[in-house]
Design an enzyme around this catalytic site. Structure first.
Site, PDB file in Angstrom:
ATOM      1  CG  ASP A  49      -0.376   0.015   2.524  1.00  0.00           C
ATOM      2  OD1 ASP A  49       0.853  -0.146   2.614  1.00  0.00           O
ATOM      3  OD2 ASP A  49      -1.109   0.181   3.523  1.00  0.00           O
ATOM      4  CB  SER A  50       4.574   1.730  -0.048  1.00  0.00           C
ATOM      5  OG  SER A  50       4.798   0.625  -0.897  1.00  0.00           O
ATOM      6  CD  GLU A 120       0.777  -1.550   7.996  1.00  0.00           C
ATOM      7  OE1 GLU A 120       0.503  -0.784   8.941  1.00  0.00           O
ATOM      8  OE2 GLU A 120       1.210  -1.153   6.899  1.00  0.00           O
ATOM      9  CD  GLU A 187       8.126  -0.400   7.073  1.00  0.00           C
ATOM     10  OE1 GLU A 187       7.110  -1.069   6.840  1.00  0.00           O
ATOM     11  OE2 GLU A 187       8.350   0.716   6.567  1.00  0.00           O
TER      12      GLU A 187
HETATM   13  O1  KIV Z   1       3.576  -1.129   1.590  1.00  0.00           O
HETATM   14  C1  KIV Z   1       4.726  -1.561   1.484  1.00  0.00           C
HETATM   15  O2  KIV Z   1       5.428  -1.317   0.510  1.00  0.00           O
HETATM   16  C2  KIV Z   1       5.233  -2.389   2.568  1.00  0.00           C
HETATM   17  C3  KIV Z   1       6.685  -2.716   2.548  1.00  0.00           C
HETATM   18  C4  KIV Z   1       7.455  -1.529   2.908  1.00  0.00           C
HETATM   19  C5  KIV Z   1       7.014  -3.896   3.401  1.00  0.00           C
HETATM   20  O3  KIV Z   1       4.504  -2.769   3.431  1.00  0.00           O
END
Ligand code: KIV
Length: 273
Positions: A49-50, A120, A187
């Site tokens: 979701d980044s 998460e 993380e």
């Molecule tokens: O959303 C993301 O890209 C992530 C990674 C940083 C592990 O959760």
């Protein structure tokens, strides 16, 4: 009639079986063409979701919707053949109850064709992880810095900086492992803590700013390519793609401004036609 694909995708159990073995290689991917380039070299691709921040310019990941994740998830599945595809569950789609999490995760799996989801949270998500895995949904867990909780954590900060915070984070790792997660992302976590967790749990740990002792690593692809500009301290930039794109666009703009337009000889011939 056989519907077997020519290349077999890696599965969640195959990732779990790599605990303590050959390091697990992974990257985020958000679109079909970068997924296709990365596919031969990685074990799994995470549609993280980044993408809200990296692709859509959001300030954090909280505004990402399920529809957006599904759209990018489908593109990454289409672009790849071999890697396991893991799709992130966005904020607000899985926390309320295990059944809500199942409804939304099942939708993600059906509509994208991905092989697993990620969510998460540690101990508080254990019941949901158990509920999902019992019902056919492989779950990757994510603890330490959990960006969807940025407002509770008070910023994007390394977790476990003081020893008195370690026990709770170790309990989180054990809870999600015992609940059936097939792997866990650690993380932005103090290095010795990530090492201790890796030694204590039976599922692979995937570090991002954590420890070289982890069972694998993940980075945001655009960060390691040198495309995002500002990256966290732990990120090594393996390329300078942003600079290369800028140079190419500058040359293009110069050619167009001097009326050097490429002529089309036939209708729309491709270079290797
Ligand atoms: O959303 C993301 O890209 C992530 C990674 C940083 C592990 O959760």
């Amino acid at each position: 009639m056989s519907v077997q694909p020519s290349v077999r995708r890696l599965t969640a159990p195959q990732i779990t079986a790599r605990k303590g073995g050959e390091p697990i290689v992974s990257l985020t991917a958000y679109h079909a063409h970068t997924a296709a380039i990365a596919d031969p070299f990685v074990d799994f691709l995470l549609v993280g979701d980044s993408l809200g921040m990296v692709m859509h310019g959001m300030e954090n990941t909280l505004g990402v919707s399920l529809d957006l994740m599904i759209m990018h998830g489908r593109a990454v599945v289409r672009g790849s053949q071999r890697a396991l595809i893991v799709v992130d569950m966005p904020f607000g789609t899985y926390e309320e109850s295990p059944s809500e999490a199942f409804k939304n995760s099942a939708r993600v799996m059906k509509e994208t064709g991905c092989g697993a989801i990620k969510l998460e949270g540690g101990t508080r998500m254990a019941e949901t992880i158990d509920y999902l895995t019992q019902r056919g949904i492989p779950v990757m867990a994510h603890i330490g810095l959990t960006p969807q909780s940025v407002n509770v954590l008070g910023g994007f900060k390394t977790q476990g900086r003081t020893k008195d915070a370690w026990a709770a984070i170790e309990d989180d790792a054990k809870a999600v492992a015992n609940a059936g997660a097939f792997a866990i992302v650690l993380e932005a976590m103090a290095e010795p803590l990530a090492q201790r967790i890796t030694e204590q749990i039976a599922i692979p740990t995937i570090g991002i700013g954590a420890s070289a002792a982890c069972d694998g690593q993940i980075l945001v692809m655009e960060d390691m390519l040198g495309l995002t500009g500002k990256v966290p301290k732990f990120v090594k930039e393996f390329g300078q793609i942003g600079i290369a794109i800028e140079a190419a666009i500058k040359s293009y703009a110069q050619e167009v401004s001097t009326r050097k337009f490429p002529a089309c000889e036939h209708t729309y011939a491709m270079k290797d036609d």
